[in-house]
Enzyme design. Structure first.
Site, PDB file in Angstrom:
ATOM      1  N   THR A 106     -33.743  -9.879  93.168  1.00  0.00           N
ATOM      2  CA  THR A 106     -34.187  -9.038  94.278  1.00  0.00           C
ATOM      3  C   THR A 106     -35.572  -9.529  94.667  1.00  0.00           C
ATOM      4  O   THR A 106     -36.514  -9.449  93.883  1.00  0.00           O
ATOM      5  CB  THR A 106     -34.215  -7.558  93.888  1.00  0.00           C
ATOM      6  OG1 THR A 106     -32.869  -7.146  93.609  1.00  0.00           O
ATOM      7  CG2 THR A 106     -34.777  -6.701  95.002  1.00  0.00           C
ATOM      8  N   LYS A 181     -30.356  -5.411 100.266  1.00  0.00           N
ATOM      9  CA  LYS A 181     -30.785  -4.838  98.982  1.00  0.00           C
ATOM     10  C   LYS A 181     -31.943  -3.867  99.194  1.00  0.00           C
ATOM     11  O   LYS A 181     -32.035  -2.827  98.532  1.00  0.00           O
ATOM     12  CB  LYS A 181     -31.178  -5.954  98.013  1.00  0.00           C
ATOM     13  CG  LYS A 181     -31.677  -5.456  96.647  1.00  0.00           C
ATOM     14  CD  LYS A 181     -30.608  -4.771  95.817  1.00  0.00           C
ATOM     15  CE  LYS A 181     -31.126  -4.097  94.557  1.00  0.00           C
ATOM     16  NZ  LYS A 181     -31.397  -5.007  93.453  1.00  0.00           N
ATOM     17  N   LYS A 249     -41.971  -2.955  92.385  1.00  0.00           N
ATOM     18  CA  LYS A 249     -41.935  -4.289  93.018  1.00  0.00           C
ATOM     19  C   LYS A 249     -41.049  -4.263  94.260  1.00  0.00           C
ATOM     20  O   LYS A 249     -41.441  -4.720  95.338  1.00  0.00           O
ATOM     21  CB  LYS A 249     -41.404  -5.318  92.021  1.00  0.00           C
ATOM     22  CG  LYS A 249     -41.093  -6.677  92.664  1.00  0.00           C
ATOM     23  CD  LYS A 249     -40.108  -7.528  91.857  1.00  0.00           C
ATOM     24  CE  LYS A 249     -38.665  -7.079  92.058  1.00  0.00           C
ATOM     25  NZ  LYS A 249     -37.637  -8.041  91.631  1.00  0.00           N
TER      26      LYS A 249
END
Lengths: 298, 298
Positions: A106, A181, A249
């Site tokens: 990701t 995502k 993150k």
């Protein structure tokens, strides 16, 4: 891609970089399907299981690239991805002719586009293919895989993705997998606030939180998080399914990319500030459900 | 409660006040189960269907109370509830001996407690029993019903509740039903922000929003809202399943009650400010999924 990619009958050599909890499971599925798999991981110990299954170890990422027709990366942060793909010792400068690269980390959509362009300029093919489903999805080969990149490249690697996941969707050109995502993470972030607030409210009101779930879990308030994470919040079980530090993150990536597009995301911004409070309280290595601690003031 | 409450075999007389879309369906189920039902509604036309099914009309709420062993109220706002229960012409001052009162309106926990105390002081029984499931749940008798009040009273009216719903849960003492309903609304509120933001981000990124749902709906981002309302957001269908104006009422009740308990709910507060923006843009009578318009700036 040289040869076919049918399971168990392929001459395609696969490189797999990043054999952590999820990566090890994913590479294992490819190996079990008969592929030759070359691996590298920062901590070699975490690749041992794969080596016992017949995977080939290399001491440097570039050596994996030199041996593989398809290189899959499953790393931690965008900075790791950037470092491993670019530069003289990077994957793209040490690739086989016409090789395919799949970044399943990701990571940032902008970086995915940059990798794609750089790969294309060298006659290589790069796709971004982040996943959801966590370690359980990786272990059971039931990941949802969201793919960005050109259609021909997607079709070429799809048989490999189908070995690792059950829901493989081509979402568009380079970066589209990462954008998708981010949609996943954006949805989860605000929902985690709602679930945490509902349980904190229930407790403050003197209700039995588990009994409350019986009333609200199967209706319009229902969600994966309410069914799966709310019971852990109630039990005080903050063990990581998905780490707070990784979620933060992802939230940062989503907010940065939204800012590039001139889009405000007030809910995600609130989630960022609450999760940063959680980190200040030492919650980096908790699971995302630990947000409840901040909301409930526990 | 006089007699038994077995469906079709009861001498219990039911009063039903508030025969709007949901109330009419709920009262209809009781009538079809053989109960004598007395009704009042501000707009008589909305009770016509019930009258054709043999319900008995009264021109004033107090006359319903005079005829009924169990009085059910399904109204709009807490102010409506307060007005109909209290005062010389109110339900509590015109009740049959030992009558039961069920307020199924989504209303304030504090008001539910007040009604309960006042009822008890008169030898009456009051329960708060708000529902979720919307007009479809009411029509199909599949409501989730969250009940606050004492156990004996709950057991006495449970057979009636089981006629209207499939998930009837006693959540605690007076007010607990309303608190539980607030947990439901709190969860939904932040999730609506997340779903709206994800779709707005998908659009800004040039993704096919429907294709994105294929990747994210069945995993950790999955929710009732994502499955049922996101497709309507994408289609620009803002017709009300649940009205914005009613949701904003509920959010206010939840924030007020949270403040009474000294609890901060930043996600719900954000939802309030976003939904109030939507109302400023004329969205009162839209469905809650119209939040997407505010987030996406459409």
């Amino acid at each position: 891609m040289a040869g076919n990619t049918q399971a168990g009958a392929s001459s395609t050599v696969i490189g797999f970089i990043g054999t952590g909890i999820m990566g090890a499971s994913m590479a294992g599925h490819l190996r079990k399907n008969g592929y030759e798999v070359h691996v590298y991981n920062r901590t070699k110990a975490r690749a041992e299981g794969l080596l016992q299954q017949g995977a080939v170890w290399h001491d440097q990422p570039k050596d994996v690239a030199k041996h593989a027709d398809v290189v899959i990366t499953m790393l931690g942060y965008p900075s790791d991805v950037e470092q491993i793909y670019f530069g003289a010792d990077g994957l793209l400068n040490n690739a086989r002719d016409g090789a395919y690269f799949l970044d399943m980390t990701t990571s940032s959509p902008a970086l995915a586009k940059r990798i794609s362009q750089e790969a294309a300029s060298k006659g290589l093919h790069a796709l971004d293919a982040p996943v959801s489903g966590g370690d359980v999805g990786a272990r059971e080969a039931k990941l949802s895989i969201m793919v960005g990149g050109d259609t021909q490249a997607f079709e070429a690697v799809k048989p490999l993705l189908d070995i690792m996941g059950t829901n493989v969707v081509h979402q568009g050109s380079a970066g589209a997998g990462q954008y998708t995502k981010m949609c996943n993470q954006i949805t989860i972030a605000s929902n985690m606030i709602g679930v945490s607030e509902a349980l904190a409210y229930a407790k403050a009101a003197g209700l039995d939180q588990t009994q409350v779930l019986k009333s609200i879990s199967s209706g319009a308030a229902g969600s994966w998080s309410l069914s799966n994470l709310a019971p852990r919040m109630i039990a005080g079980d903050f063990a990581p399914g998905f780490y707070v530090k990784h979620f933060v993150k992802d939230i940062r990536i989503a907010l940065d990319s939204a800012a590039e597009m001139g889009l405000e995301l007030p809910g995600l911004k609130l989630a960022q500030s609450l999760y940063e409070q959680l980190i200040e309280h030492g919650g980096d290595n908790d699971g995302t459900q630990a947000l409840y601690r901040i909301i409930a003031g526990e």
